[in-house]
Design a protein around this motif. Structure first.
Motif, PDB file in Angstrom:
ATOM      1  N   ASN A 102       0.816  -1.215   0.000  1.00  0.00           N
ATOM      2  CA  ASN A 102       0.000   0.000   0.000  1.00  0.00           C
ATOM      3  C   ASN A 102       0.848   1.263   0.000  1.00  0.00           C
ATOM      4  O   ASN A 102       0.625   2.181  -0.798  1.00  0.00           O
ATOM      5  CB  ASN A 102      -0.932  -0.022   1.210  1.00  0.00           C
ATOM      6  CG  ASN A 102      -1.886   1.152   1.238  1.00  0.00           C
ATOM      7  OD1 ASN A 102      -1.829   1.995   2.115  1.00  0.00           O
ATOM      8  ND2 ASN A 102      -2.771   1.211   0.260  1.00  0.00           N
ATOM      9  N   SER A 103       1.831   1.318   0.877  1.00  0.00           N
ATOM     10  CA  SER A 103       2.596   2.550   1.047  1.00  0.00           C
ATOM     11  C   SER A 103       3.786   2.669   0.106  1.00  0.00           C
ATOM     12  O   SER A 103       4.108   3.765  -0.366  1.00  0.00           O
ATOM     13  CB  SER A 103       3.079   2.680   2.497  1.00  0.00           C
ATOM     14  OG  SER A 103       3.972   1.618   2.819  1.00  0.00           O
ATOM     15  N   GLU A 104       4.442   1.551  -0.185  1.00  0.00           N
ATOM     16  CA  GLU A 104       5.674   1.605  -0.961  1.00  0.00           C
ATOM     17  C   GLU A 104       5.478   1.406  -2.462  1.00  0.00           C
ATOM     18  O   GLU A 104       6.284   1.889  -3.257  1.00  0.00           O
ATOM     19  CB  GLU A 104       6.666   0.565  -0.429  1.00  0.00           C
ATOM     20  CG  GLU A 104       7.009   0.739   1.038  1.00  0.00           C
ATOM     21  CD  GLU A 104       7.584   2.119   1.328  1.00  0.00           C
ATOM     22  OE1 GLU A 104       8.580   2.509   0.703  1.00  0.00           O
ATOM     23  OE2 GLU A 104       6.996   2.821   2.180  1.00  0.00           O
ATOM     24  N   LYS A 107       1.062   3.753  -3.786  1.00  0.00           N
ATOM     25  CA  LYS A 107       1.092   5.212  -3.831  1.00  0.00           C
ATOM     26  C   LYS A 107       2.224   5.739  -4.712  1.00  0.00           C
ATOM     27  O   LYS A 107       2.150   6.865  -5.214  1.00  0.00           O
ATOM     28  CB  LYS A 107       1.209   5.779  -2.415  1.00  0.00           C
ATOM     29  CG  LYS A 107      -0.049   5.569  -1.586  1.00  0.00           C
ATOM     30  CD  LYS A 107      -1.287   6.132  -2.288  1.00  0.00           C
ATOM     31  CE  LYS A 107      -2.551   5.903  -1.490  1.00  0.00           C
ATOM     32  NZ  LYS A 107      -3.759   6.374  -2.219  1.00  0.00           N
TER      33      LYS A 107
END
Length: 206
Positions: A102-104, A107
């Motif tokens: 999700n974050s790495e 996005k």
């Protein structure tokens, strides 16, 4: 339940999970530019965040954010093995992987889809993705799946996000284990069914 989705977007992940779990989920397509649903509803009124996925529950509540939705769906059918049991070390490993994707990855792809993104930013984001994929390449060179010995919701999420590479001209050829993973997931009948339902691949001839 109703899943609000856009073809090929991150909502493909819960779509795959619902099919893998054998859960009856109604699909409602959302135009991400106009924010109108296929039934001509104002999507902002349904989901104030404005993006997909969103899952309308049978009790009238709305659940958003892909990592939360896929775990919710998996927990409705624990026998599917799509998510380890709550409270176990394996469950936290699953959440760790979902957070990483999700974050790495997720996005980081976002600016690559925008035509107005400066070349310098595009180059920096591409290199960032390359570094983050190297960790997964090392893991997938030794393991068939991301968590444990079975396909889980994390695999559905990684498959969905990594499918975006071809749309932003991100070359994955340096990651053979990742490419093999993508082929493994794509070959799953329920994944093919999700791709066909969203118009991402042609339906196989009978």
């Amino acid at each position: 339940m109703k899943l609000y989705y856009a073809p090929g977007a991150c909502s493909l992940s819960p779509h795959i999970v619902a099919l893998e779990a054998g859960l009856p989920v109604e699909l409602e397509k959302v135009d991400t530019k106009t924010k109108r649903t296929a039934n001509d509803q104002d999507y902002w009124q349904i989901n104030p965040k404005g993006y997909v996925p969103a899952l309308a529950l049978d009790n009238g509540e709305l659940l958003t954010e892909g990592p939360a939705i896929v775990q919710y769906l998996a927990d409705l059918k624990p026998e599917s093995g799509l998510a380890p049991t709550h409270g176990t070390p394996a469950r936290y490993r699953l959440q760790e992987m979902l957070g990483y994707i999700n974050s790495e990855l997720h996005k980081t792809y976002s600016p690559l889809f925008r035509a107005e993104t400066p070349d310098a930013v595009r180059a920096e984001r591409t290199e960032y993705l390359r570094k983050r994929y190297r960790l997964l390449e090392t893991h997938l060179a030794k393991h068939t799946w991301l968590v444990g010995e079975h396909f889980t919701v994390a695999d559905a999420y990684l498959f969905t996000v990594t499918n975006w590479a071809k749309h932003v001209n991100f070359d994955l050829s340096e990651f053979p284990a990742l490419l093999a993973f993508q082929e493994r997931v794509a070959a799953r009948p329920k994944v093919q069914a999700a791709l066909e339902a969203e118009g991402l691949v042609k339906k196989a001839a009978a």
